[in-house]
Enzyme design. Structure first.
Site, PDB file in Angstrom:
ATOM      1  N   LYS A   1       4.392  -3.970  -5.479  1.00  0.00           N
ATOM      2  CA  LYS A   1       4.277  -3.884  -4.014  1.00  0.00           C
ATOM      3  C   LYS A   1       4.949  -5.053  -3.302  1.00  0.00           C
ATOM      4  O   LYS A   1       5.501  -4.881  -2.212  1.00  0.00           O
ATOM      5  CB  LYS A   1       2.804  -3.781  -3.625  1.00  0.00           C
ATOM      6  CG  LYS A   1       2.203  -2.432  -4.013  1.00  0.00           C
ATOM      7  CD  LYS A   1       0.691  -2.390  -3.896  1.00  0.00           C
ATOM      8  CE  LYS A   1       0.169  -1.023  -4.342  1.00  0.00           C
ATOM      9  NZ  LYS A   1      -1.295  -0.983  -4.448  1.00  0.00           N
TER      10      LYS A   1
ATOM     11  N   GLY B   1       2.831  -1.460 -12.117  1.00  0.00           N
ATOM     12  CA  GLY B   1       1.656  -1.218 -11.306  1.00  0.00           C
ATOM     13  C   GLY B   1       1.817  -1.827  -9.922  1.00  0.00           C
ATOM     14  O   GLY B   1       2.926  -1.912  -9.377  1.00  0.00           O
ATOM     15  N   SER B   2       0.718  -2.292  -9.377  1.00  0.00           N
ATOM     16  CA  SER B   2       0.744  -2.775  -7.993  1.00  0.00           C
ATOM     17  C   SER B   2       1.445  -4.113  -7.807  1.00  0.00           C
ATOM     18  O   SER B   2       1.645  -4.555  -6.673  1.00  0.00           O
ATOM     19  CB  SER B   2      -0.689  -2.874  -7.450  1.00  0.00           C
ATOM     20  OG  SER B   2      -1.228  -1.579  -7.278  1.00  0.00           O
ATOM     21  N   THR B   3       1.828  -4.785  -8.889  1.00  0.00           N
ATOM     22  CA  THR B   3       2.647  -5.992  -8.714  1.00  0.00           C
ATOM     23  C   THR B   3       3.998  -5.617  -8.102  1.00  0.00           C
ATOM     24  O   THR B   3       4.696  -6.477  -7.564  1.00  0.00           O
ATOM     25  CB  THR B   3       2.869  -6.718 -10.053  1.00  0.00           C
ATOM     26  OG1 THR B   3       3.538  -5.852 -10.976  1.00  0.00           O
ATOM     27  CG2 THR B   3       1.551  -7.187 -10.651  1.00  0.00           C
TER      28      THR B   3
END
Length: 666
Positions: free
Chosen positions: A416, A412-414
């Site tokens: 980024k 997921g957004s980890t």
């Protein structure tokens, strides 16, 4: 008539001459042949052609060959080497009727080497009108000191299994004690079988099977089941039902952290037939216990003790003579990098959830905690788990037997922060350059109907700090497109994607995609903000963030205290770039979407993530919530947590709460 008589005389004369010229066998030559057969374990030939008539009268062929074979098999005799000394001087054996030689008998056995000397007698005997030399065999040729009527025995001496400790020498797996519940048949009321079965979580038929074993006598203690010492109230209830004779304390493997570290410690159990065959010749028997999973299995070679063995002879007088002895060798104790108290605390905070967590020391790579929930009690397995308990574990849809910290998930957004590190190092990402982004949706010309959606439209002018604070999917999708697929792939490979994680605990490798490539702009955009086909293990995710905050050096994760620490990947960021990302990760908590993670007295920094597990097109899928964090006041631990099934709980909100409670109490 005269010619016939002369012809017969001629043949008779020739026969006498041939007989007179025939070379008579020597005893050393006969013994040499016998020894060669012995070394080849050809016992049938040894008996038939080489033993004296007296030996054959004393020892029947079946007794001779069967005993040799059985003893050699039971004692695991190998590498037989029998030799003898030949006479130094020439001997006129035609004048002798017996001969004596010194035998040296050597062999390897389950109790070590057996080597000794024996005298062997050969006598000259006539067989079919011909003389030859024959061995006068004796049982001591099998084992030293063995005589007719003696019994050969083997005794095992138990070796202690090595114990497992955490970094502070607190026990994780030790040789402790348990209650053993049993029945003495003469004192047992058959009417209590159903009650006993209910108390122990087993079937009445199982109890009857134990009581019906061939060895059982009325006054024998018949073991039924072991229970942990912690179940003292259950033990008391059983003694009230059956009496004091139904309970005794026995040695048993104990796991003090129970279910909180079950996937990490594993447990021991009876060796399977398949495993026994696989490990043939390595000292295991059908009664051996072996590590089944976790550290017990990973470090089986160090932990297992080697049983001692004694080969002995019992004389008819009851005197016991030791033939060979191998002293028992206890297993090694090992210490893990794990912090047991941290493990318990983190597990307690995650109890009731389905998920996983890893705490890694960013400067050393030491695994401080590895949690998988839900879990199971390894003590039940080692003591004999009931069929109902095991069935419940197997049928549980949350799969408590799965070791989640060794498998992979969408980050997921980890992701980024990793994408930002790749872009910064590649020079394609300017952290100060703001992108103009309006609204919650964005699409590129090459995307067709596909749109990238962001959750927050807080900023229309978005730089790296803002994109991390508000987890802007559009910013990172465009960042990925700006660097291009190959640069992105190369950067992820620098972070260890697509290769084996250098961790003692087998961990599935992280992937860039199912086939290792990125074939479209849509896939590149999705992957850059943590969707697509990107998968990471929680251990790798924590390690990657460790590399980001450790000035661009990612240490290889380690599990053993005495394991050599080392760099897994380096030059992932410059010191300045690392400092910039650390500053931005702090703002994610202090000013951004992870504000709920603020803890008094600490400066928590980190990144949230929500990963959707897509189902059929158009259907909302399951979601996993992630949070990777650390305390900037004490940057000696990166904590990565993932909770499954958070789609109705605000995404990563619940994961942040778990982390916050942990930091508040740690």
């Amino acid at each position: 008539m005269v010619k016939k008589i002369m012809l017969v005389c001629l043949f008779a004369t020739l026969s006498i001459i041939v007989a007179g010229c025939q070379k008579e066998a020597k005893p050393d030559e006969r013994l040499e042949e016998y020894v060669e057969l012995w070394n080849q374990e050809k016992f049938d030939d040894m008996f038939k052609s080489y033993l004296s008539s007296e030996t054959k009268a004393t020892f029947k062929e079946e007794e001779f060959t069967t005993r040799y074979k059985k003893i050699y098999q039971d004692l695991e005799i190998k590498n037989i080497n029998v030799s003898f000394k030949k006479p130094e001087k020439e001997v006129d054996w035609e004048k002798e009727t017996n001969a004596e030689f010194s035998l040296t008998i050597a062999m390897d056995s389950l109790a070590g080497e057996i080597k000794y000397e024996e005298k062997v007698q050969l006598i000259k005997e006539e067989d079919n009108d011909q003389q030859n030399w024959y061995i006068e065999w004796q049982p001591s040729f099998i084992l030293p000191g063995l005589e007719k009527g003696d019994k050969v025995g083997i005794k095992s001496t138990e070796a202690k299994r090595g114990e497992i400790y955490d970094r502070n020498q607190q026990p994780l797996a030790i040789n402790g004690e348990a209650f053993e519940i049993g029945v003495v048949p003469k004192d047992f009321n058959e009417g209590d079988v159903d009650k006993l079965a209910s108390l122990l979580g087993i079937t009445p038929s199982f109890i009857q099977e134990q009581l019906n074993q061939s060895w059982v006598q009325p006054d024998h203690f018949v073991p039924i089941r072991k229970i942990p010492l912690s179940q003292e109230s259950l033990a008391l209830e059983i003694t009230e039902l059956l009496g004091e004779s139904s309970l005794r304390r026995v040695e048993a493997r104990e796991y003090p952290l129970g279910e909180s570290a079950a996937h990490l410690t594993g447990y021991i159990g009876n060796i399977s037939a398949e495993k026994l065959e696989e490990l043939q010749g390595e000292g295991y028997t059908a009664q051996s216990l072996i590590g089944i999973r976790g550290a017990e299995q990973l470090f089986e070679e160090q932990l297992r003790g080697i049983e001692g063995q004694v080969i002995f002879i019992t004389k008819e007088s009851e005197e016991v003579i030791t033939v060979a002895e191998k002293v028992a060798q206890d297993g090694e104790n090992i210490s893990l990098t794990l912090d047991g108290e941290m493990q318990k605390k983190l597990f307690e905070e995650m109890k009731g959830e389905v998920g996983t967590a890893a705490a890694i020391h960013p400067q050393t790579g030491e695994a401080l905690s590895l949690v998988s929930t839900p879990s199971f009690d390894p003590n039940k397995f080692v003591l004999g788990i009931s069929s109902s308990d095991y069935e419940n574990l197997q049928s549980n849809p949350d799969n408590p037997l799965l070791t989640r910290f060794s498998t992979t998930y969408s980050p997921g957004s980890t992701m980024k922060a990793v994408t930002a590190a790749v872009g910064l190092m590649a020079g394609t990402l300017d952290p100060d350059q703001a992108l103009e982004i309006h609204g919650k949706e964005w699409s590129d010309e090459a995307f067709g109907n596909y749109k990238v959606v962001r959750v927050y439209a807080t900023d229309s002018s978005v730089d790296l700090e803002s994109a991390l604070k508000y987890s802007d999917n559009i910013y990172f999708a465009r960042t990925g497109l700006d660097m291009g697929a190959q640069t992105f792939i190369d950067g992820l490979k620098n972070f260890g994607f697509g290769e084996e994680v250098p961790f003692t605990y087998p961990t599935k490798q992280s992937q860039i995609s199912n086939d290792g490539t990125i074939s479209s702009d849509v896939q590149l955009a999705d992957s850059a903000f943590g969707q697509g086909e990107i998968l990471m293990s929680i251990v790798h995710l924590a390690s990657a963030y460790g590399g980001i905050i450790n000035d661009g050096t990612m240490m290889k994760p380690v599990l053993l205290q005495d394991e050599e620490q080392g760099v897994w990947k380096e030059n992932l960021l410059t010191k300045e770039q690392s400092d910039l990302l650390k500053e931005n990760l702090r703002k994610v908590v202090s000013d951004g979407i992870a504000n709920n993670a603020e803890v008094e007295g600490k400066e928590i920094a980190g990144k949230t993530g929500t990963a959707e597990i897509k189902l059929q097109q158009g259907e909302k899928g399951k979601e996993n919530g992630l949070f990777v964090s650390y305390d900037q006041n004490d940057p000696t631990m990166v904590l990565a947590i993932l909770l499954e099934g958070v789609e109705d709980r605000g995404g990563s909100t619940g994961t942040i709460e778990v982390a916050k409670r942990f930091y508040q109490n740690w």
